[in-house]
Design a protein around this motif. Structure first.
Motif, PDB file in Angstrom:
ATOM      1  N   GLU A 118      10.021  -6.392   8.356  1.00 21.33           N
ATOM      2  CA  GLU A 118      10.079  -7.815   8.036  1.00 21.33           C
ATOM      3  C   GLU A 118       9.309  -8.173   6.772  1.00 21.33           C
ATOM      4  OE1 GLU A 118      12.094  -9.743   9.631  1.00 21.33           O
ATOM      5  OE2 GLU A 118      12.584  -8.239  11.152  1.00 21.33           O
ATOM      6  N   SER A 119       8.311  -7.378   6.435  1.00 15.22           N
ATOM      7  CA  SER A 119       7.512  -7.674   5.235  1.00 15.22           C
ATOM      8  C   SER A 119       8.330  -7.589   3.955  1.00 15.22           C
ATOM      9  CB  SER A 119       6.326  -6.700   5.147  1.00 15.22           C
ATOM     10  OG  SER A 119       6.774  -5.367   5.032  1.00 15.22           O
ATOM     11  N   LEU A 120       9.476  -6.924   4.014  1.00 16.24           N
ATOM     12  CA  LEU A 120      10.320  -6.803   2.821  1.00 16.24           C
ATOM     13  C   LEU A 120      11.133  -8.066   2.551  1.00 16.24           C
ATOM     14  CD1 LEU A 120      11.657  -3.179   3.404  1.00 16.24           C
ATOM     15  CD2 LEU A 120       9.831  -3.897   1.855  1.00 16.24           C
ATOM     16  N   GLY A 121      11.203  -8.964   3.541  1.00 22.59           N
ATOM     17  CA  GLY A 121      12.055 -10.138   3.413  1.00 22.59           C
ATOM     18  C   GLY A 121      11.368 -11.396   2.939  1.00 22.59           C
ATOM     19  N   ASN A 122      10.100 -11.296   2.562  1.00 26.72           N
ATOM     20  CA  ASN A 122       9.341 -12.463   2.117  1.00 26.72           C
ATOM     21  C   ASN A 122       8.513 -12.066   0.903  1.00 26.72           C
ATOM     22  OD1 ASN A 122       6.448 -13.767   2.248  1.00 26.72           O
ATOM     23  ND2 ASN A 122       7.799 -15.258   3.237  1.00 26.72           N
ATOM     24  N   PRO A 123       8.579 -12.822  -0.195  1.00 26.13           N
ATOM     25  CA  PRO A 123       7.862 -12.431  -1.416  1.00 26.13           C
ATOM     26  C   PRO A 123       6.356 -12.244  -1.221  1.00 26.13           C
ATOM     27  CG  PRO A 123       9.455 -14.142  -1.913  1.00 26.13           C
ATOM     28  CD  PRO A 123       9.426 -14.016  -0.419  1.00 26.13           C
ATOM     29  N   ALA A 124       5.719 -13.146  -0.483  1.00 22.80           N
ATOM     30  CA  ALA A 124       4.272 -13.040  -0.268  1.00 22.80           C
ATOM     31  C   ALA A 124       3.942 -11.799   0.556  1.00 22.80           C
ATOM     32  CB  ALA A 124       3.745 -14.289   0.424  1.00 22.80           C
ATOM     33  N   LEU A 125       4.743 -11.543   1.582  1.00 20.89           N
ATOM     34  CA  LEU A 125       4.532 -10.359   2.406  1.00 20.89           C
ATOM     35  C   LEU A 125       4.831  -9.078   1.635  1.00 20.89           C
ATOM     36  CD1 LEU A 125       5.945 -11.235   5.951  1.00 20.89           C
ATOM     37  CD2 LEU A 125       3.575 -10.890   5.296  1.00 20.89           C
ATOM     38  N   ARG A 126       5.878  -9.129   0.835  1.00 22.32           N
ATOM     39  CA  ARG A 126       6.254  -7.943   0.057  1.00 22.32           C
ATOM     40  C   ARG A 126       5.137  -7.565  -0.913  1.00 22.32           C
ATOM     41  NH1 ARG A 126      10.994  -9.559  -0.789  1.00 22.32           N
ATOM     42  NH2 ARG A 126      10.727 -10.447  -2.875  1.00 22.32           N
ATOM     43  N   ALA A 127       4.540  -8.566  -1.543  1.00 22.21           N
ATOM     44  CA  ALA A 127       3.442  -8.305  -2.477  1.00 22.21           C
ATOM     45  C   ALA A 127       2.234  -7.742  -1.743  1.00 22.21           C
ATOM     46  CB  ALA A 127       3.064  -9.589  -3.211  1.00 22.21           C
ATOM     47  N   ARG A 128       1.937  -8.307  -0.569  1.00 21.19           N
ATOM     48  CA  ARG A 128       0.789  -7.824   0.196  1.00 21.19           C
ATOM     49  C   ARG A 128       1.055  -6.422   0.730  1.00 21.19           C
ATOM     50  NH1 ARG A 128      -3.461 -10.376  -0.423  1.00 21.19           N
ATOM     51  NH2 ARG A 128      -4.457 -11.235   1.421  1.00 21.19           N
ATOM     52  N   ARG A 129       2.278  -6.160   1.146  1.00 19.33           N
ATOM     53  CA  ARG A 129       2.644  -4.813   1.613  1.00 19.33           C
ATOM     54  C   ARG A 129       2.395  -3.794   0.513  1.00 19.33           C
ATOM     55  NH1 ARG A 129       7.108  -1.202   1.712  1.00 19.33           N
ATOM     56  NH2 ARG A 129       7.658  -0.410   3.791  1.00 19.33           N
ATOM     57  N   HIS A 130       2.763  -4.141  -0.702  1.00 20.45           N
ATOM     58  CA  HIS A 130       2.549  -3.271  -1.854  1.00 20.45           C
ATOM     59  C   HIS A 130       1.062  -2.968  -2.023  1.00 20.45           C
ATOM     60  CE1 HIS A 130       3.317  -1.558  -5.833  1.00 20.45           C
ATOM     61  NE2 HIS A 130       2.304  -2.278  -6.290  1.00 20.45           N
ATOM     62  N   GLU A 131       0.234  -3.990  -1.874  1.00 18.13           N
ATOM     63  CA  GLU A 131      -1.214  -3.801  -1.985  1.00 18.13           C
ATOM     64  C   GLU A 131      -1.734  -2.857  -0.905  1.00 18.13           C
ATOM     65  OE1 GLU A 131      -3.174  -7.568  -1.956  1.00 18.13           O
ATOM     66  OE2 GLU A 131      -1.993  -8.373  -3.607  1.00 18.13           O
ATOM     67  N   HIS A 132      -1.243  -3.041   0.308  1.00 18.49           N
ATOM     68  CA  HIS A 132      -1.699  -2.195   1.406  1.00 18.49           C
ATOM     69  C   HIS A 132      -1.244  -0.741   1.221  1.00 18.49           C
ATOM     70  CE1 HIS A 132      -3.696  -5.183   3.747  1.00 18.49           C
ATOM     71  NE2 HIS A 132      -2.625  -5.918   3.924  1.00 18.49           N
ATOM     72  N   VAL A 133      -0.035  -0.545   0.737  1.00 12.51           N
ATOM     73  CA  VAL A 133       0.444   0.819   0.466  1.00 12.51           C
ATOM     74  C   VAL A 133      -0.500   1.512  -0.516  1.00 12.51           C
ATOM     75  CG1 VAL A 133       2.238   2.150  -0.719  1.00 12.51           C
ATOM     76  CG2 VAL A 133       2.875   0.458   1.005  1.00 12.51           C
ATOM     77  N   HIS A 134      -0.881   0.800  -1.573  1.00 11.48           N
ATOM     78  CA  HIS A 134      -1.760   1.401  -2.576  1.00 11.48           C
ATOM     79  C   HIS A 134      -3.173   1.607  -2.030  1.00 11.48           C
ATOM     80  CE1 HIS A 134       0.517   1.683  -6.407  1.00 11.48           C
ATOM     81  NE2 HIS A 134       1.352   0.930  -5.719  1.00 11.48           N
ATOM     82  N   ARG A 135      -3.627   0.722  -1.146  1.00  8.76           N
ATOM     83  CA  ARG A 135      -4.953   0.904  -0.573  1.00  8.76           C
ATOM     84  C   ARG A 135      -4.970   2.125   0.355  1.00  8.76           C
ATOM     85  NH1 ARG A 135      -5.632  -3.281   2.186  1.00  8.76           N
ATOM     86  NH2 ARG A 135      -6.151  -2.582   4.274  1.00  8.76           N
ATOM     87  N   PHE A 136      -3.939   2.256   1.187  1.00  8.09           N
ATOM     88  CA  PHE A 136      -3.873   3.420   2.070  1.00  8.09           C
ATOM     89  C   PHE A 136      -3.711   4.702   1.251  1.00  8.09           C
ATOM     90  CE2 PHE A 136      -2.719   0.399   5.515  1.00  8.09           C
ATOM     91  CZ  PHE A 136      -3.680   0.800   6.430  1.00  8.09           C
ATOM     92  N   ALA A 137      -2.938   4.626   0.190  1.00 15.04           N
ATOM     93  CA  ALA A 137      -2.789   5.796  -0.677  1.00 15.04           C
ATOM     94  C   ALA A 137      -4.124   6.152  -1.318  1.00 15.04           C
ATOM     95  CB  ALA A 137      -1.734   5.528  -1.750  1.00 15.04           C
ATOM     96  N   GLY A 138      -4.901   5.131  -1.673  1.00 17.92           N
ATOM     97  CA  GLY A 138      -6.227   5.380  -2.233  1.00 17.92           C
ATOM     98  C   GLY A 138      -7.144   6.068  -1.239  1.00 17.92           C
ATOM     99  N   LEU A 139      -7.042   5.679   0.022  1.00 18.68           N
ATOM    100  CA  LEU A 139      -7.833   6.311   1.079  1.00 18.68           C
ATOM    101  C   LEU A 139      -7.450   7.784   1.220  1.00 18.68           C
ATOM    102  CD1 LEU A 139      -9.768   6.175   3.533  1.00 18.68           C
ATOM    103  CD2 LEU A 139      -7.824   5.361   4.894  1.00 18.68           C
TER     104      LEU A 139
END
Length: 201
Positions: A118-139
């Motif tokens: 569902e996060s892909l269907g909303n611009p605000a969620l999509r942007a936040r999802r992107h941030e979380h992907v990069h944070r988890f990748a950083g971990l």
């Protein structure tokens, strides 16, 4: 002086109402989807009026982002705990982190729909999802560099970690949709082998 009601301060009651709204939003987003997660539906499920919604959130997007942050925070806590407890060997660390992720998604399948679908269907969620992907990748990258050392390198660690986190999301969605004829143990083994090969290649 801060007033209290039934033993709870005004700030605590506000925190409790906010938590109820986030949980209601998570339940709706993770079971019924983005279209069903309206402010009216969230307030109804939380048994709070719109007045209390606006007490904590400027709009629906702000709530949705808070839902995603809360789910991601739970996942990150599970993964960090697993990493801390795992033996100090790269493959075991990665395996432990992956199984922490698997365990949470099996215990609470809402997290798959809320964070990955569902996060892909909303611009605000999509942007936040992107941030979380990069944070988890950083971990993942930080732990990889710590355990593989110079054999991996910064650029390779970053790229490999992004591939792992992004690819894991796609695999999870495909598995949940019944598109993959495999199991989590096979998936985890393949990911560990691929990342190990990248680190030592």
């Amino acid at each position: 002086m801060t007033r209290s009601y039934r033993g709870a301060s005004g700030a605590e009651r506000t925190r409790q109402r906010r938590a109820r709204l986030i949980e209601a939003g998570y339940e709706l987003l993770g079971t019924e989807g983005l279209a069903a997660t309206t402010m009216t539906a969230v307030c109804g499920r939380a048994r709070l009026t719109e007045r209390y919604f606006y007490e904590s959130f400027a709009n629906l997007d702000a709530l949705l982002v808070a839902v995603l942050d809360d789910a991601a925070g739970t996942l990150e806590e599970r993964v960090r705990t697993a990493l801390e407890k795992a033996p100090a060997r790269p493959r075991e660390k990665l395996r432990a982190a992956l199984y922490a992720y698997v365990e949470l998604t099996e215990q609470d399948p809402r997290i798959i729909r809320a964070m990955l679908v569902e996060s892909l269907g909303n611009p605000a969620l999509r942007a936040r999802r992107h941030e979380h992907v990069h944070r988890f990748a950083g971990l993942v990258s930080a732990h990889a560099r710590q355990h593989y050392g110079d054999a991996l390198g910064d650029a390779r660690a970053t790229i490999g970690s992004l591939l792992l986190v992004g690819g894991l999301s796609e695999v999870t969605m495909s598995l949940a949709a019944g598109e993959l004829d495999t199991s989590w143990p096979e998936i985890v083994a393949a990911i560990v082998d691929e990342f190990d090969a990248l680190a030592n290649g």
